[in-house]
Design an enzyme around this catalytic site. Sequence first.
Site, PDB file in Angstrom:
ATOM      1  N   HIS A  68     -12.661  35.270  69.422  1.00 35.98           N
ATOM      2  CA  HIS A  68     -12.778  36.528  68.943  1.00 35.98           C
ATOM      3  C   HIS A  68     -12.354  37.526  70.384  1.00 35.98           C
ATOM      4  CE1 HIS A  68     -15.992  35.836  65.715  1.00 35.98           C
ATOM      5  NE2 HIS A  68     -15.135  36.305  65.785  1.00 35.98           N
ATOM      6  N   GLU A  92     -26.511  29.229  66.186  1.00 35.46           N
ATOM      7  CA  GLU A  92     -25.982  29.342  65.570  1.00 35.46           C
ATOM      8  C   GLU A  92     -24.741  28.240  65.159  1.00 35.46           C
ATOM      9  OE1 GLU A  92     -24.626  33.074  64.168  1.00 35.46           O
ATOM     10  OE2 GLU A  92     -22.676  32.668  63.092  1.00 35.46           O
ATOM     11  N   LYS A 111     -26.034  40.618  61.113  1.00 32.49           N
ATOM     12  CA  LYS A 111     -25.184  40.736  62.079  1.00 32.49           C
ATOM     13  C   LYS A 111     -24.163  41.895  61.959  1.00 32.49           C
ATOM     14  CE  LYS A 111     -23.180  37.012  64.302  1.00 32.49           C
ATOM     15  NZ  LYS A 111     -22.628  35.703  63.791  1.00 32.49           N
TER      16      LYS A 111
HETATM   17  P1  PGA Z   1     -16.427  34.891  62.347  1.00 32.21           P
HETATM   18  O1  PGA Z   1     -16.341  35.290  63.055  1.00 32.21           O
HETATM   19  O2  PGA Z   1     -15.766  35.707  61.298  1.00 32.21           O
HETATM   20  O3  PGA Z   1     -14.561  35.393  62.565  1.00 32.21           O
HETATM   21  O4  PGA Z   1     -15.481  33.994  61.251  1.00 32.21           O
HETATM   22  C1  PGA Z   1     -18.236  35.005  62.779  1.00 32.21           C
HETATM   23  C2  PGA Z   1     -19.165  33.947  62.686  1.00 32.21           C
HETATM   24  O5  PGA Z   1     -18.824  33.309  63.315  1.00 32.21           O
HETATM   25  O6  PGA Z   1     -20.566  34.563  62.790  1.00 32.21           O
HETATM   26 ZN    ZN Z   2     -20.601  32.108  62.813  1.00 39.60          ZN
END
Ligand code: PGA
Ligand code: ZN
Length: 427
Positions: free
Chosen positions: A156, A286, A389
Amino acid sequence: MSEFVIEHVRALQVLDSRGDPTVEVSVVTRGGGCGRGIAPAGASRGLREAVELRDGDKRYLGRGVGKAVEAVNKYIAPAITGMSSYRFRDVDRRIIEIDGTPNKSRLGANATTATSLAVVNAAADTAGLPLFEFLGGRLARVLPVPLMNVINGGAHAGNELSFQEFMIAPVGASTFSEALRIAVEVYKTLKELLKRTYGPAAINVGDEGGFAPPMKETREALEALVKAISEAGYRAGEDFLLAVDAAASQFYSGGAYLVDGRRLGGDRLLELYVDLVAEFPVVSIEDPFAEDQPHYFRELKSALRGRALIIGDDLTVTSARLVSEYFSGGAIDGAIIKVNQIGTLTEAEESVELLRRLGGKAIVSHRSGETEDVSIAHIAVAYGTGLIKSGAPARGERTSKYNELLRIEDYLSGDSRYAGAGAFRRS
Ligand code: PGA
Ligand code: ZN
């Protein structure tokens, strides 16, 4: 009940927060109710996620979703027109049936997700109820603790942090609005701290609105969070708890995990987590290991003896079958719930229901590619998950969910409860 009959379904290609095309669906019922759903998109996706259809041609550099839009307009719309949106689970089952694949690869999970959310939103609108109340009834009263991703790494951000998300959870508040306020104060304090320590480029933000500072080590990020919490006048470990999403499949390569500039075996990475939980108030981890190494999840869970929750995301992909397998097998304490990982609200609901029955945690979640769709705020309240989240308290696609939770709290006018620290406790 004839007012709930679906009269009109229409899909359109719109943009998500990364500027990628995505699917938007509008549904109108006989009673004049309207609902909209927009599919989000992940960057660090689990291998077993439902399939997102992309055109792969020249337009939008291959990222177009024309085929998924066509799947809605040509196949889904005629199949569900005339059905009752009130019975949205039957509508979802019909969509699953006409897709006919185990992973939505025919119609595309982006097509099915947007339709599923549009149908249930249209049903709520027809009933004259906010979505959370339509889904959860009058018992839906718990506002979730936001796990706010304030330092971004991994897939990210353009920095060297291996872990993808470093989150703060404002538990030391008695309402959601107060929790949001103290979190914003810490977010702003963190911004100043990062600027002071790493220079002005450190406050550029990543996909989920968190800062993407040029840090190299996992500990640096956690130290910055603890420092920002205390500089803002709060207590780490009491007012704020910490959480990480390692998203470890992303830095697992050639049999080793690339963390902090080193190649670690699973055992060494496990030791790192145990140390981090001892040194910092980290209460949730996580995807600590790659999705094909569930045995390490299990080992870590027993090594931590309940001091932090182990949460599956890429491991479980919102599939009730996988959630059940890994929860029962002792690999996880709970799972991330993302409607587009499985493709319909009904299937996501099954995973939440299963976790509730088993005494596990369900964390309703956005994706890194988001939109102005606020359904997840309602879903978290409807099912009383106590945890959500939605990124940092910045960028419209993230704040839209937090703002919707403010509206829900206001609508419930004193009749709501903020989940607080109890949301992290294993029942
Ligand atoms: P993603 O990441 O939306 O790019 O898959 C979010 C996460 O891993 O929680
Ligand atoms: Zn995740």
